[in-house]
Design an enzyme around this catalytic site. Structure first.
Site, short mmCIF file in Angstrom:
data_model
loop_
_atom_site.label_atom_id
_atom_site.label_comp_id
_atom_site.label_asym_id
_atom_site.label_seq_id
_atom_site.Cartn_x
_atom_site.Cartn_y
_atom_site.Cartn_z
N GLU A 122 54.03 58.78 30.68
CA GLU A 122 55.15 57.71 30.32
C GLU A 122 55.08 56.73 31.87
O GLU A 122 54.63 57.05 32.76
CB GLU A 122 56.41 57.95 30.23
CG GLU A 122 56.60 58.41 28.81
CD GLU A 122 57.94 59.00 28.51
OE1 GLU A 122 59.03 58.70 29.41
OE2 GLU A 122 58.34 59.40 27.57
N LYS B 72 56.94 55.06 34.92
CA LYS B 72 58.29 55.12 35.64
C LYS B 72 58.73 53.57 35.81
O LYS B 72 58.41 53.30 36.95
CB LYS B 72 58.06 56.05 36.75
CG LYS B 72 59.32 56.38 37.40
CD LYS B 72 59.20 57.35 38.70
CE LYS B 72 60.23 58.07 39.16
NZ LYS B 72 61.32 57.02 39.68
N ASP C 24 60.97 50.70 37.11
CA ASP C 24 61.89 50.78 38.41
C ASP C 24 62.99 49.80 38.09
O ASP C 24 62.99 48.74 38.18
CB ASP C 24 60.90 49.97 39.46
CG ASP C 24 61.48 50.34 40.84
OD1 ASP C 24 62.31 50.97 40.94
OD2 ASP C 24 60.94 49.42 41.73
N TYR D 276 64.05 56.63 27.36
CA TYR D 276 63.05 57.91 27.73
C TYR D 276 63.65 59.17 27.47
O TYR D 276 63.16 60.12 27.61
CB TYR D 276 62.48 57.79 29.03
CG TYR D 276 63.53 57.66 30.21
CD1 TYR D 276 64.41 58.67 30.57
CD2 TYR D 276 63.77 56.52 31.04
CE1 TYR D 276 65.40 58.57 31.37
CE2 TYR D 276 64.64 56.63 32.09
CZ TYR D 276 65.38 57.32 32.23
OH TYR D 276 66.47 57.33 33.25
N LYS E 111 54.16 58.87 42.03
CA LYS E 111 54.60 57.51 42.28
C LYS E 111 53.47 56.77 43.15
O LYS E 111 52.61 57.60 43.94
CB LYS E 111 55.81 57.77 43.34
CG LYS E 111 56.93 58.48 43.11
CD LYS E 111 58.14 57.45 42.88
CE LYS E 111 58.80 57.58 44.24
NZ LYS E 111 60.12 56.82 44.42
N CYS F 235 70.92 25.31 66.98
CA CYS F 235 70.04 24.73 65.94
C CYS F 235 68.91 24.21 66.44
O CYS F 235 68.73 23.51 67.64
CB CYS F 235 70.75 23.57 65.29
SG CYS F 235 69.39 22.72 64.03
N CYS G 197 68.65 20.07 65.75
CA CYS G 197 69.71 19.33 66.52
C CYS G 197 70.39 19.71 67.69
O CYS G 197 71.36 19.15 68.16
CB CYS G 197 70.51 18.43 65.45
SG CYS G 197 71.80 19.73 64.74
N CYS H 161 73.92 25.69 60.62
CA CYS H 161 73.92 24.52 61.49
C CYS H 161 74.98 23.51 60.83
O CYS H 161 75.03 23.02 59.84
CB CYS H 161 72.88 23.76 61.69
SG CYS H 161 73.00 22.14 62.50
N CYS I 278 71.73 16.47 61.32
CA CYS I 278 70.66 17.29 61.56
C CYS I 278 69.57 16.94 60.57
O CYS I 278 69.38 17.00 59.27
CB CYS I 278 71.13 18.73 61.24
SG CYS I 278 69.69 20.01 61.70
S1 IVH Z 1 62.96 61.15 32.76
C1 IVH Z 1 65.78 64.80 34.16
N1 IVH Z 1 61.19 59.06 32.48
O1 IVH Z 1 63.46 58.06 37.43
C2 IVH Z 1 65.17 63.32 34.70
N2 IVH Z 1 62.97 59.01 34.04
O2 IVH Z 1 64.15 60.47 39.45
C3 IVH Z 1 64.69 62.85 33.27
N3 IVH Z 1 62.83 56.99 35.24
O3 IVH Z 1 66.78 58.56 37.28
C4 IVH Z 1 64.35 61.50 33.82
N4 IVH Z 1 61.26 56.03 33.96
O4 IVH Z 1 66.09 56.52 36.06
C5 IVH Z 1 62.43 59.65 33.03
N5 IVH Z 1 60.07 57.47 31.76
C6 IVH Z 1 60.71 57.76 32.64
C7 IVH Z 1 61.53 57.21 33.82
C8 IVH Z 1 62.32 57.79 34.34
C9 IVH Z 1 62.19 55.78 35.16
C10 IVH Z 1 63.90 57.08 36.40
C11 IVH Z 1 65.37 57.48 35.86
C12 IVH Z 1 65.50 58.84 36.67
C13 IVH Z 1 64.57 58.83 37.99
C14 IVH Z 1 64.13 60.19 38.30
#
Ligand code: IVH
Length: 670
Positions: A113, A115, A117, A224, A315, A409, A412, A427, A433
């Site tokens: 999946e 991740k 942000d 998720y 990551k 500034c 001026c 300023c 200015c």
């Molecule tokens: S599974 C037991 N799936 O990443 C933890 N987490 O450090 C299960 N996150 O706090 C999390 N995308 O907020 C999972 N596809 C994804 C995710 C995801 C982002 C974040 C989540 C969590 C942090 C994990």
């Protein structure tokens, strides 16, 4: 309408609207028009106002917000919210997969999946209804942000299908990149500090006390994981498909947002693909997550103290380069705010050449402990604005000079101030200015403002330096002879300039209001103010209470508007603009008749022919005025069903005439 009828209609509309909301936001496949949706929502709102006892906690009216949370209650998580073990190395992913293979004897499937942000959220459902949404907090307990989460349109308030009676679903709330840019563009226009990245904005938005603000912001959410006891599901992938059946928005399979595989090669391919493609996503990710699919296998693998053994995050490395900090310059914005900018030795970063980085403010410079000539590390913050993230101290020259924040500034020479609670220096010489004066003019003539396109930034500076234009009102008294003598001007361009100044007199009042550049009055706020206050004099005289009574206008904006109109110089400016013929009032609405002229109406109760808003519109379209409370000045009360007894009492005491819906219609038609 009887109470029973109201109850039934509220229930019917709630169900119907939640269904259409799902079709629109989750399936992108609406069955009814936006207009029909809005009309039904309107009707539901009216019914709920009159029969609040029947308004449901999962009513689609919650989507528009309105609930205020003064302090978010702390809630203990039923299942702790753990984090994921993470790595930047592909070898460690291979090691992880090998460990799994050793512990589990059966064939293993993985789900890969993205991740996301954003901000983690746990949402509890009971009997198919959203009951609670809690942030991660410290993992053991988090904050109750239910009212805010209910405004996120892709999160269902009511589930469909064979959902479990009691479970929690977890996911990530995020800010789509396009909305993030739009938001920052608005803030730039208002000379407010920008959000560093979509994640900060998402988390700031989720913690807003006023859920109406959250509703207006366009947060989104991907889910998720499902948590509960005795769930009718055997694997993670199945849970995702089930979630879709129940009404959740799930990661798009066709776009490869989620992928099932049974080999390390499949995992690596997924990583490879997204490392390259992530820049094209409409939201930000900081890596990918690999999970063992089967729940039984997950259970067998179990957890460490902090994270599950059955999942790992890979990551992506943020690209970082090292380059020379050549100098720091200080820019003065239209409102006088000072922004330090680093000039860097040109360097390639993420496909572009970077020469400058914003240093934001004095605190940021202090935090980075910058010296001129330092070798600095630069990253693209949120993949957007390059930022300095650190210094290579080994390369610092012994005699290097610290970067000092200026005290005066640069334009001026006025001494700078730092207002309490603000991170930027200002300023205060706003009247003289140069970049502030010309900055305000630039804002005034911009496309979204007065759209004076015959006039460019350079010409503005020339006009100002030649003493021909001291403020925006002076633009309207420029003559051909004055203009044609400027550098790079010819007959034609001079005429163009004067013509576009002339044409700007037709720009509507709401845009003039925006163009004035009153602090914190962006496009949206200007529109709201113009709708509420028909002309600039009414706005200038508005009391603090009247201002904050307007939708989305808070104390900060109200104070700024009031202080603007208190300044003698601004009063004179407005008079000059008025004299020039600039639009300082809204276009008078075409009235259908002036039958109700001079009459004040109070509309109360529920009606069968109109919604309450429609009725109010009929009154205004015929010259009448709607007021909210009964007083001696009220001419008529139009009373629908269920008008409160207190109002009736007051009306009788004051001798105000009461019209039934039928009487009102007859009055209108005669
Ligand atoms: S599974 C037991 N799936 O990443 C933890 N987490 O450090 C299960 N996150 O706090 C999390 N995308 O907020 C999972 N596809 C994804 C995710 C995801 C982002 C974040 C989540 C969590 C942090 C994990």
């Amino acid at each position: 309408m009887t109470a029973l009828e109201a109850k039934q209609e509220i229930e019917r509309l709630t169900k119907e609207l939640n269904y259409h909301n799902h079709l629109y936001y989750v399936e992108s496949n609406p069955e009814i028009t936006d207009y029909d949706f809005d009309m039904r929502l309107n009707r539901l709102q009216v019914l709920e106002q009159n029969f609040p006892e029947f308004a449901s906690e999962i009513s689609p009216t919650k989507r528009v917000g309105g609930d205020i949370t003064k302090k978010f209650a702390s809630i203990k998580h039923r299942f702790p919210m753990l984090s994921l073990g993470n790595t930047y190395s592909r070898e460690e992913i291979i090691d992880w997969e090998n460990r799994i293979k050793k512990s589990i004897e059966t064939k293993i499937e993985y789900v890969c999946e993205l991740k996301y942000d954003g901000v983690a959220i746990g949402i509890a459902y009971e009997n198919g209804k959203l009951v609670r949404a809690v942030t991660r907090g410290d993992g053991t307990s988090g904050e109750d942000v239910t009212a805010n989460v209910k405004t996120i349109k892709t999160i269902p308030l009511q589930l469909q299908g064979d959902y479990p009676k009691d479970f929690e679903i977890r996911g990530e709330i995020f800010y789509p990149i396009a909305s993030f840019h739009k938001m920052n563009e608005e803030r730039r226009e208002n000379d407010e500090s920008e959000y560093a990245n979509p994640r900060n904005l998402a988390s700031g938005t989720l913690k807003q006390q006023d859920s109406r603000i959250v509703a207006s912001r366009g947060l989104d959410c991907f889910l998720y994981g499902i948590y509960g006891e005795d769930l009718p599901i055997n694997s993670h992938f199945e849970s995702v498909l089930k979630a879709k059946e129940w009404g959740f928005k799930i990661p798009v399979l066709a776009e490869n947002y989620i992928h099932k595989t049974d080999s390390i090669d499949g995992i690596m391919e997924f990583i490879e693909y997204w490392d390259k493609q992530r820049e094209n996503l409409p939201f930000e990710i900081d890596g990918v997550v690999i999970k063992v699919n089967n729940y039984e296998a997950q259970q067998e693998l179990g957890f460490t103290a902090k994270s599950p053994r059955w999942a790992i995050a890979y990551k992506f490395k943020t690209e970082r380069v090292e380059t020379l900090l050549e100098s720091v310059v200080f820019q003065v914005g239209r409102t006088g705010s000072i922004t330090p900018v680093a000039n860097l030795k040109a360097v390639q970063l993420g496909g572009t050449v970077v020469r400058r980085a914003s240093l934001h403010n004095a605190d940021q410079i202090e935090k980075n402990d910058l010296y001129l000539g330092d070798s600095v590390y630069v990253e693209k913050g949120g993949e957007i604005i390059p930022k300095i993230v650190g210094v290579n101290l080994e390369k610092r020259a012994a005699n290097a000079h610290k970067v000092d924040f200026i005290t005066h500034c640069p334009e001026c020479q006025t001494e700078l101030v730092r207002r309490e609670g603000e991170s930027n220096h200002f300023c205060p010489n706003e009247k003289a200015c140069p970049p502030q004066v010309t900055g305000r003019m630039e804002h005034f003539i911009a496309r979204k403002g007065m759209n004076i396109d015959g006039l460019g930034v350079e010409t503005i500076v020339q006009l100002f330096q030649a003493g021909l234009v001291k403020n925006v009102a002076d633009l309207y008294t420029l003559t051909f002879d004055q203009v044609v003598n400027l550098d790079r001007m010819a007959d034609r361009s001079a005429n163009n300039l004067l013509q576009s100044v002339e044409a700007s007199k037709q720009i509507p009042y709401e845009r003039v209001l925006f163009a004035l550049g009153i602090r914190f009055v962006g496009e949206t706020v200007a529109k709201k103010l113009a709708t509420k206050f028909d002309n600039i004099d009414l706005l200038a005289q508005a009391s603090f209470d009247e201002l904050i009574a307007v939708d989305e206008i808070g104390e900060r904006i109200a104070i700024s508007v009031q202080s603007y109109f208190l300044e003698e110089e601004h009063k004179q400016l407005i008079e000059k603009l008025r004299l020039a013929g600039v639009q300082l009032q809204g276009v008078k609405k075409e009235l259908l008749s002036n039958k109700f002229e001079g009459m004040n109406f109070v509309v109360s109760g529920v009606f069968s022919t109109f919604s309450r808003d429609e009725l109010k519109k009929v009154i205004e379209d015929n010259g009448g005025k709607n007021v909210s409370s009964i007083s001696a000045k009220t001419t008529y009360i139009v009373a629908g069903e269920n008008m409160g007894p207190a109002k009736l009492d007051k009306a009788t005491k004051l001798g105000v005439s009461i019209l039934t819906e039928q009487e009102f219609i007859e009055f209108l038609n005669n």
